[in-house]
Write a protein that holds these residues in place. Sequence first.
Motif, PDB file in Angstrom:
ATOM      1  N   ARG A  26       0.814  -1.215   0.000  1.00  0.00           N
ATOM      2  CA  ARG A  26       0.000   0.000   0.000  1.00  0.00           C
ATOM      3  C   ARG A  26       0.847   1.265   0.000  1.00  0.00           C
ATOM      4  O   ARG A  26       0.324   2.359   0.104  1.00  0.00           O
ATOM      5  CB  ARG A  26      -0.909   0.013   1.226  1.00  0.00           C
ATOM      6  N   ARG A  27       2.151   1.128  -0.091  1.00  0.00           N
ATOM      7  CA  ARG A  27       3.034   2.285  -0.008  1.00  0.00           C
ATOM      8  C   ARG A  27       2.812   3.204  -1.204  1.00  0.00           C
ATOM      9  O   ARG A  27       2.837   2.762  -2.354  1.00  0.00           O
ATOM     10  CB  ARG A  27       4.481   1.823   0.024  1.00  0.00           C
ATOM     11  N   GLU A  28       2.612   4.469  -0.928  1.00  0.00           N
ATOM     12  CA  GLU A  28       2.430   5.461  -1.967  1.00  0.00           C
ATOM     13  C   GLU A  28       3.646   6.379  -1.989  1.00  0.00           C
ATOM     14  O   GLU A  28       4.168   6.728  -0.944  1.00  0.00           O
ATOM     15  CB  GLU A  28       1.168   6.281  -1.714  1.00  0.00           C
ATOM     16  N   ILE A  29       4.080   6.753  -3.182  1.00  0.00           N
ATOM     17  CA  ILE A  29       5.234   7.621  -3.330  1.00  0.00           C
ATOM     18  C   ILE A  29       4.744   8.965  -3.861  1.00  0.00           C
ATOM     19  O   ILE A  29       4.072   9.033  -4.889  1.00  0.00           O
ATOM     20  CB  ILE A  29       6.262   7.005  -4.297  1.00  0.00           C
ATOM     21  N   ALA A  30       5.100  10.025  -3.154  1.00  0.00           N
ATOM     22  CA  ALA A  30       4.731  11.369  -3.590  1.00  0.00           C
ATOM     23  C   ALA A  30       5.609  11.771  -4.769  1.00  0.00           C
ATOM     24  O   ALA A  30       6.708  11.241  -4.975  1.00  0.00           O
ATOM     25  CB  ALA A  30       4.905  12.354  -2.449  1.00  0.00           C
TER      26      ALA A  30
END
Length: 62
Positions: free
Chosen positions: A6-10
């Motif tokens: 679920r890791r999101e990268i800005a």
Amino acid sequence: MTVVERREIALVDLLDRLLAGGVVITGDLTLRIADVDLVRIDLNALISSVNEQVPAPWGELE
């Protein structure tokens, strides 16, 4: 789902990672009408971060 899935990268983080390692962009663009090449553009670019350990190619500005 795990935390890794679920890791999101800005966008800022992605840009930081790309500039830290450097990015090479290459491409060709041709404007053609009726099988006649009118304009051709070749793009070669190196994008990288700069710090005090890498001297500027133009020297010191005063």
